[in-house]
Scaffold this active site. Structure first.
Site, PDB file in Angstrom:
ATOM      1  N   ASN A  40     -24.723 -25.048   7.011  1.00 52.81           N
ATOM      2  CA  ASN A  40     -25.928 -25.859   6.840  1.00 52.81           C
ATOM      3  C   ASN A  40     -27.121 -25.074   7.366  1.00 52.81           C
ATOM      4  OD1 ASN A  40     -27.971 -27.797   6.918  1.00 52.81           O
ATOM      5  ND2 ASN A  40     -26.536 -29.448   7.405  1.00 52.81           N
ATOM      6  N   CYS A  64     -27.258 -30.159   3.805  1.00 53.33           N
ATOM      7  CA  CYS A  64     -25.950 -30.784   3.576  1.00 53.33           C
ATOM      8  C   CYS A  64     -25.908 -31.455   2.210  1.00 53.33           C
ATOM      9  CB  CYS A  64     -25.623 -31.779   4.676  1.00 53.33           C
ATOM     10  SG  CYS A  64     -26.972 -32.908   5.056  1.00 53.33           S
ATOM     11  N   HIS A  86     -27.093 -37.762   6.470  1.00 55.73           N
ATOM     12  CA  HIS A  86     -26.147 -36.669   6.301  1.00 55.73           C
ATOM     13  C   HIS A  86     -25.377 -36.874   4.989  1.00 55.73           C
ATOM     14  CE1 HIS A  86     -23.701 -33.333   7.529  1.00 55.73           C
ATOM     15  NE2 HIS A  86     -22.594 -34.034   7.491  1.00 55.73           N
ATOM     16  N   ASP A  91     -17.428 -31.324   4.575  1.00 49.41           N
ATOM     17  CA  ASP A  91     -18.543 -31.731   5.429  1.00 49.41           C
ATOM     18  C   ASP A  91     -19.153 -30.472   6.025  1.00 49.41           C
ATOM     19  OD1 ASP A  91     -20.309 -32.848   7.172  1.00 49.41           O
ATOM     20  OD2 ASP A  91     -18.870 -34.129   8.207  1.00 49.41           O
TER      21      ASP A  91
END
Length: 1115
Positions: A200, A205, A452, A469
Site C-alpha cells: 500500500n 488499497c 479500507h 488485504d
C-alpha cells in the site's frame, strides 16, 4: 487504509489521516470502567468478534488544561482499552482522538491485537449531526494507539450553537470489535496460500483490491502479457509494461509487490497515491486505457470480449403501434442497494417498467402525446460480469454523500435466465445459458470519508476463498467471504448477566462494494493456464535482472555491518558545488564519490583503489579527517597519520565521533606541480594552517571556490595577497578584502579579517574558510544589492521564495516573490502590493497556510500582527512557503475596527430572501444593525419594526436584544435572519401564545426514527381554546400552500425531537404551557411533509412556497 505520521501534504478537510499517536505516558492506570464486554478472544470463533460500545461523559470540557486526556479503561474481547483525546488538538486545529491499548506497557513481548472500531463525538442537540469515524488497525508495541489526528475542527467543537457541548459536557462514544488474527510480522502469504499481496503506497488499497481481482482473471492476465512492449520501454512511462511487470511479480515473487511503477505510468505523483479514488472509476479508466493500447495488436478486443455486455432502452406506446429502442454497451452494471434485499431485487428494479401517462405522456413521432411504458432489457451479458453495488449515494435530505450499510445479499450462483428470462429482451440469443459463479467480492470497510478496501477471491473457482488485504493473503471460509459482507446490523448478546446491560445493534461497516461473476459456459476459457511462455523474452530478462539487483541490494544490506562506506571529497567537488548547490561550508558529502570497503581492509590497500579510480599515485595522496565543530559547521580537521594508514578502515573514525561509524568522510589533498601533475604533499607542521578560499563578485552576486593554500600561523594575510590575486584572476596589485566564514546556523557569522594581524592572532586554524572580494572604491557610483560578503551570505541564508495565492482561488499559485525571512510585516505587504499594482499596501490582507489540511487557515493575519515573514510561514512544527492574499476595499486597520455581518432579510411583501453585508464598528449594537438594514431594504411601512434572529439547522434559537453588542455575534456557522415584526405579535392577548413552527420529515435510514427539520422556521400566534383545524387554516393562508398539497401535511407537537401527532379537534394551546418560548426551540409545532426544494442553501426555485424562498445577493 492506514497512514503513518507525518502525513503527506493533502487537500482534505474531511479525508483525515489515520495515525498512531507517538507519545507514551507512563503512570498509574485509570480505574476500570464498566462496559459491555464479551468473552476473551481466545474462546471466540473467528467469525464472531467480541464487541462493545463505551460511552464517555467529560464534564467541564472547555476547562480541561491538559494536553492529553484519557478515558477510564473498558474491556472488549478480554483486552483493556481506553480513549485518548487531545482537547486542544495534537499540533493541529482539530480535536485529536485515538483508541489506546490501556495496558500496553505491561503486555508480553511481541503482543498484537486487531480491532475494527469507530469513534464519535455525539451531537447532543440532534443525533443526526453526530460526527462518527471508523477504521481498523493491528495494534502492537510500536503502534499501541491509532485513530484520527484531525477528527473534527475545534472551531465546530467549541461552538455552543453546534450542539456538541451541552452545559460544558462532551459525550464521546467508542464502538470496538476485536478479532483474533494471524501474526502480521511473521506471516508468510506465499508459504501459507501460494499467493502474494500488493504494498500500500498510502491510500492505494482500493487499487490493490481491483488489481488482484483483474490479475486472477487468467484470460485477462494472458492478454496483458501478450501486449507488445519493447526492451527500451520504461515501466514508469508505459502502462502495458508496468502492468506486465506487476503481474509477473505477483505470479513469481515470494514477497509482496510494489505498485509505484504502475501508478507512475498512470501519471500519478505521490499526492495522488495518498488520495482515495473510486474503484469503479479506476476500473473504467484502466480498462479504457488498455483497450486503446490493445488496438492493432494480437490481443485487440480482449476487454470487450471479457467485460462488454449490451442492453436495450425502449419506450413502447400502449394504444398505438410505435416503439423506440436504443442499444447501449456496458462494462459494468451499477445496482441499487437501497431498498433492495439482494442482487435479484436489484435486477428486478433495473428492468422495472415505468408508465408514462397523465402529465408525463410520451411524444411519439406522428402520433403526438401517448400513454407508453419505458424500460430496459438486456440483449446479452458478458463472460465476466462486474457488478458495482451503489453503497455510496447522495442524500438530498442531508445534502451530503452517505454510505449505505444496509444488508444486501448476493448468491454464490447467479441465474440471470430466471423466471423465463425476464431480464432479457426477446431478441437475446437463447442458446447462451446465463448462469454465473461468484469469483470475487470487493469489500469497503469504513465510512463515506475514507476507509479500507480488500478483496475475497476464488482464483480457480474452487471452494477455497482467499482474502487479499494489501500485503497479506489469508485463507478464508465461505461465510467470511459471503455472509459477513452482506452488511446490515448485528445484534450483540447481553454479555454480563446480572447487570442491567441491554443488547445493542452493531452496524457492520464492512460490506461488499463490487462483485465479479464468471459465466459457467465460459469458465474453461477464462480460467486458463498462464505460464512463462506467455511472457515476452525481453520482459523475463528485464524482470530477472531486476530481481537479481534486488537480491544484491538485500545482500548488501545484510552484510552492511561488515563494510565501511568511505566518502572522498576532492578539490573538484568543491569547485562544482560551491555557488551552485551550496554556499556555506565546503561540500555536500552525499554528492561525492563513495567507496564500499570491507572493514578489515587496511587503509593503505584502500589508497590503491583510490589510485585506480582517480589516477592519483598512492604516494601523492594525503587524506584529512572531517570534524563537526561546536558551531555546527563541518570542516577538514587533520591529516591521517602514517600509523593510522596502516590500520584497517574499520578502526578509523571521525574526530568528533565517539563510536565506530559505518560511514567515514575524508578530504583528499592532492598537490600539483608546475606541469599540473600530482607531486608529493609538503610536510605538515604545527605551524602550518590549511585554509580554503571562496571568491565573491558583488556585481554578479556570485560566490565560487578558488582553491586552498597552507599558511604559517605566525604569517599575516598581507604576505599572501599576491598569491590570492593570482588565484582570483586579479592583477597582482588589486586591493582585496578578506572575511572569515565562521558559521551559518542559526544565524550567519562572517567577520572581517585584519590583513596586518597574524593568522594565529585572528584565531584561524585548519579547515577554516576565507572569503575574498575586491575592495570597493571609495566613491563608487555602482550600487550593488549586497556589496560585501557578509550581506550576501545573510541574503542567501534568509532568502525565501513565497508562493502567493488569491484567497478566492486557494488551489492555484498566482505569483511568486523572492523575499527575506527577516522582512517585517510592512515590507512583505509592500512587496505584494507593488506586484499587484495596489497603491495602498494596508489594503493587502494575508492569510497563513495550514500544512495539514493544505488549506488557508480560518483566521487571517491581523495588521502588523506578526513581526517577520518567518512567523507567517510557520504552522506548528512545520514551515510552509505559501501565503494567501486579499485586496480589501478599505485599509486593514480600519476594517479590523469594523464587524461585518451577513444578514438574510425576509421581506413581508416579496417572495424572496435578500442577503445584505452590514459593516459597522465593533462596539455597535444589534439596534445599529437594524437601523443600517432599514436604509437598504424595502419596508411594508416606514414605521415598521425589525428583529434579528439566529437560525441554525432550520430552527430559531434566539431573538437578539437590540442592545446586544455585535462584536461577539458569529455569522460563520449560523444564519442571521432579519424580518418585520407583525403588528399582531405586538398586541398579544393575555391568553395568546407565541410558538415556534418548524417544517420536518422523518428519516428512518439508520433503522431508527430521526426527525429532520428543513425550510424556514417561523413564529406563530395561537389563541386560547383554538383547535388544530383553526390553526391549520391560518397556517395554510400564511404559507399559501394549495389545498391538494396541504391535505397531505401532518401536524405534531414536538418536544426534544419526539413528535406527538395532533387531531383537528385538539386544543393546540394546551400543549404549550410556557409563554416565554423564545429559547425553547426544542418545543414546537411541527409541519410534517416532503421537502421538494433542492437541498442547497437558498437555491432558486419558482414553484416553492414561502417556507423556502428564493434568494438574491446584493453586496
Amino acid at each position: 487504509m492506514t497512514m503513518m505520521t507525518p502525513p503527506p501534504p493533502l487537500d482534505q478537510e474531511d479525508e483525515e489521516m489515520l495515525v498512531p499517536h507517538s507519545d507514551f505516558v507512563e503512570g498509574p492506570q485509570p480505574m476500570e470502567a464498566q462496559a459491555d464486554t464479551s468473552s476473551t478472544v481466545e474462546n471466540q470463533p473467528v467469525e464472531d468478534p467480541p464487541s462493545s460500545r463505551f460511552t464517555w461523559h467529560i464534564e467541564n470540557f472547555s476547562r480541561l488544561n491538559t494536553k492529553k486526556h484519557y478515558s477510564d479503561v473498558f474491556l472488549v474481547g478480554g483486552y483493556k482499552w481506553r480513549v485518548l483525546i487531545f482537547p486542544k488538538g495534537n499540533n493541529v486545529d482539530h480535536l485529536s482522538m485515538y483508541l489506546d491499548v490501556a495496558d500496553s506497557a505491561n503486555l508480553p513481548y511481541g503482543w498484537s491485537r486487531f480491532a475494527q472500531f469507530s469513534l464519535a463525538v455525539v451531537n447532543q442537540a440532534s443525533n443526526r449531526y453526530t460526527v462518527r469515524k471508523d477504521t481498523q488497525h493491528q495494534f502492537n508495541v510500536r503502534e499501541s494507539d491509532w485513530g484520527f489526528t484531525s477528527f473534527m475542527p475545534l472551531s465546530e467543537l467549541y461552538d455552543i450553537s453546534k450542539g456538541f457541548l451541552l452545559n460544558d459536557r462532551l459525550v464521546i462514544e467508542a464502538e470496538v470489535a476485536v478479532r483474533k488474527v494471524v501474526d502480521y510480522w511473521s506471516y508468510d502469504s506465499k508459504k501459507e496460500t501460494g499467493y502474494v499481496g500488493l504494498k500500500n503506497q498510502g491510500a492505494t488499497c482500493y487499487m490493490n483490491s481491483l488489481l488482484q481481482t483483474l490479475y486472477h482473471i487468467p484470460y485477462f492476465r494472458k492478454a496483458v502479457y501478450h501486449m507488445p512492449t519493447t526492451e527500451n520501454d520504461m515501466p514508469s512511462g508505459s502502462i502495458p509494461l508496468a502492468l506486465q511487470s506487476l503481474f509477473y511479480k505477483l505470479q513469481y515473487s515470494d514477497n509482496s509487490v510494489a505498485t509505484k511503477e504502475l501508478t507512475k505510468s498512470f501519471g500519478w505523483d505521490t499526492y495522488d497515491s495518498f488520495m482515495q479514488h473510486d474503484v469503479q472509476e479506476l476500473n473504467r479508466v484502466l480498462c479504457e486505457k488498455l483497450e486503446d493500447k490493445m488496438k492493432g495488436t494480437v490481443v485487440e478486443g480482449t476487454i470487450q470480449q471479457l467485460f462488454e455486455g449490451h442492453h436495450m432502452n425502449y419506450i413502447e406506446c400502449i394504444n398505438v403501434d410505435y416503439k423506440s429502442t436504443r442499444k447501449e454497451s456496458f462494462y459494468d452494471l451499477q445496482l441499487d442497494v437501497k431498498g433492495c434485499r439482494d442482487v435479484y431485487a436489484s435486477f428486478d428494479k433495473y428492468v422495472e417498467v415505468e408508465q408514462l401517462e397523465g402529465d408525463n405522456k410520451y411524444h411519439a413521432e406522428q402520433h403526438g402525446l401517448q400513454d407508453a411504458k419505458k424500460g430496459v432489457l438486456f440483449i446479452d451479458f458478458p463472460p465476466v460480469l462486474q457488478l458495482q453495488l451503489k453503497r455510496f449515494e447522495y442524500d438530498f435530505m442531508r445534502d451530503t454523500m452517505v454510505k449505505i450499510n444496509d444488508r444486501y445479499e448476493f448468491p454464490l450462483q447467479l441465474d440471470l435466465d430466471r423466471e423465463n428470462r425476464k431480464y432479457l429482451s426477446p431478441d437475446a440469443d437463447r442458446r447462451v445459458r446465463n448462469l454465473y459463479t461468484l469469483h470475487s467480492v470487493l469489500v469497503h470497510s469504513g465510512g463515506v470519508h475514507g476507509g479500507h478496501y480488500y478483496a475475497f477471491i476464488r482464483p480457480t473457482l474452487s471452494d477455497q476463498w482467499l482474502k487479499f488485504d494489501d500485503e497479506r493473503v489469508t485463507k478464508e471460509d465461505m461465510k467470511r467471504a459471503l455472509e459477513e459482507q452482506y452488511g446490515g446490523e448485528e445484534e450483540l448478546p447481553q454479555t454480563n448477566p446480572g447487570f442491567n446491560n441491554t443488547p445493542f445493534k452493531f452496524t457492520k461497516y464492512s460490506n461488499a462494494y463490487m462483485l465479479v461473476y464468471i459465466r459457467d459456459s465460459d469458465k474453461d476459457k477464462i480460467i486458463c493456464n498462464v505460464d512463462e511462455q506467455d511472457i515476452a523474452e525481453h520482459l523475463r530478462v528485464r524482470l530477472k535482472k531486476e530481481q537479481e539487483e534486488k537480491e544484491h541490494k538485500k545482500k548488501e544490506k545484510a552484510e552492511a555491518h561488515l563494510y565501511t562506506i568511505i566518502k572522498v571529497a576532492r578539490n573538484e567537488d568543491l569547485v562544482i558545488q560551491i555557488g551552485r548547490d551550496i554556499y556555506f561550508d565546503l561540500v555536500d558529502h552525499d554528492k561525492v564519490r563513495s567507496f564500499r570497503i570491507q572493514k578489515q581492509t587496511t587503509f593503505n590497500v584502500f589508497k590503491e583503489e583510490v589510485a585506480k579510480e582517480f589516477g592519483i599515485p598512492v604516494q601523492y595522496q594525503r587524506f584529512w579527517l572531517w570534524a563537526k565543530r561546536q558551531n555546527h559547521t563541518y570542516r577538514p580537521n587533520r591529516p591521517l597519520t602514517p600509523q593510522e594508514e596502516t590500520q584497517s578502515v574499520g578502526m578509523l573514525r571521525e574526530v568528533s565521533n565517539k563510536a565506530h561509524n559505518a560511514e567515514l568522510k575524508l578530504f583528499l589533498e592532492v598537490e600539483l606541480g608546475q606541469d599540473l601533475l600530482p607531486i608529493e604533499p609538503p610536510e605538515k607542521t604545527k605551524e602550518d594552517i590549511l585554509l580554503f578560499f571562496k571568491l565573491y563578485d558583488p556585481v554578479k552576486e556570485e560566490l565560487r571556490f578558488i582553491g586552498r593554500i597552507f599558511v604559517k600561523g605566525s604569517g599575516k594575510p598581507s604576505e599572501i595577497l599576491t598569491k590570492l590575486n593570482e588565484m582570483a584572476g586579479f592583477p597582482s596589485n588589486q586591493e582585496i578584502e578578506l572575511y572569515e566564514e565562521i558559521k551559518f546556523e542559526p544565524s550567519v557569522m562572517c567577520e572581517h579579517i585584519d590583513k596586518k594581524v597574524s593568522f594565529r592572532s585572528s584565531q584561524l586554524e585548519d579547515g577554516d574558510i576565507v572569503c575574498l572580494q575586491k575592495s570597493p572604491p571609495v566613491e563608487s557610483g555602482q550600487q550593488c544589492r549586497y556589496p560585501d560578503v557578509p550581506s550576501f551570505l545573510e541574503y542567501v541564508h534568509n532568502r525565501q521564495v513565497v508562493h502567493f495565492r488569491s484567497l478566492e482561488k486557494p488551489k492555484e499559485d498566482d505569483f511568486c516573490l523572492e523575499l527575506s525571512k527577516l522582512f517585517n510585516y510592512d515590507e512583505v505587504v509592500e512587496r505584494v502590493a507593488r506586484h499587484l499594482g495596489v497603491d495602498d499596501p494596508s489594503k493587502i490582507r494575508l492569510t497563513p497556510h495550514n500544512c495539514y489540511s493544505q488549506q488557508p487557515k480560518p483566521t487571517p493575519i491581523k495588521y502588523r500582527g506578526m513581526e517577520h515573514l518567518s512567523e507567517m510561514l510557520v504552522h506548528y512544527n512545520q514551515t510552509s512557503d505559501i501565503l494567501y492574499y486579499e485586496v480589501l476595499d478599505i485599509p486593514l486597520p480600519e476594517l479590523q475596527g469594523l464587524k461585518t455581518l451577513k444578514v438574510a432579510y425576509h421581506p413581508a411583501t416579496k417572495d424572496e430572501v435578500v442577503i445584505h453585508s452590514i459593516r459597522l464598528p465593533k462596539q455597535s449594537t444589534v439596534g445599529d444593525v437594524i437601523a443600517e438594514l432599514k436604509n437598504k431594504v424595502e419596508l411594508s411601512h416606514p414605521d415598521v419594526e425589525l428583529r434579528l434572529l439566529e437560525v441554525f439547522y432550520h430552527k430559531i434559537y434566539k431573538i437578539f436584544p437590540t442592545s446586544e453588542k455585535i462584536e461577539n455575534i458569529n455569522d460563520q456557522y449560523w444564519t442571521l435572519r432579519a424580518e418585520e415584526i407583525p403588528e399582531e405579535e405586538k398586541n398579544l392577548g393575555p391568553n395568546d401564545r407565541l410558538i415556534h413552527v418548524y417544517h420536518f420529515t422523518k428519516d428512518t435510514s439508520q433503522n431508527q426514527m430521526q426527525v429532520q427539520n428543513f425550510g424556514e422556521p417561523f413564529f406563530f400566534i395561537i389563541h386560547e381554546g383554538e383547535t388544530l383545524a383553526e390553526v391549520k387554516g391560518r397556517i395554510q393562508k400564511k404559507l399559501q400552500v394549495p389545498d391538494e398539497e396541504f391535505s397531505k401535511w401532518k401536524f405534531a407537537f414536538l418536544s426534544l425531537g419526539r413528535p406527538e401527532y395532533l387531531l383537528d379537534s385538539d386544543i393546540v394551546s394546551s400543549r404549550f404551557q410556557r409563554r416565554d418560548v423564545y429559547g425553547a426551540w426544542e418545543q414546537y409545532l411541527g409541519l410534517e411533509h416532503s421537502d421538494s426544494a433542492p437541498k442547497r442553501a437558498y437555491a432558486a426555485n419558482q414553484n416553492r412556497h414561502t417556507f423556502e424562498k428564493p434568494v438574491k445577493i446584493y453586496n
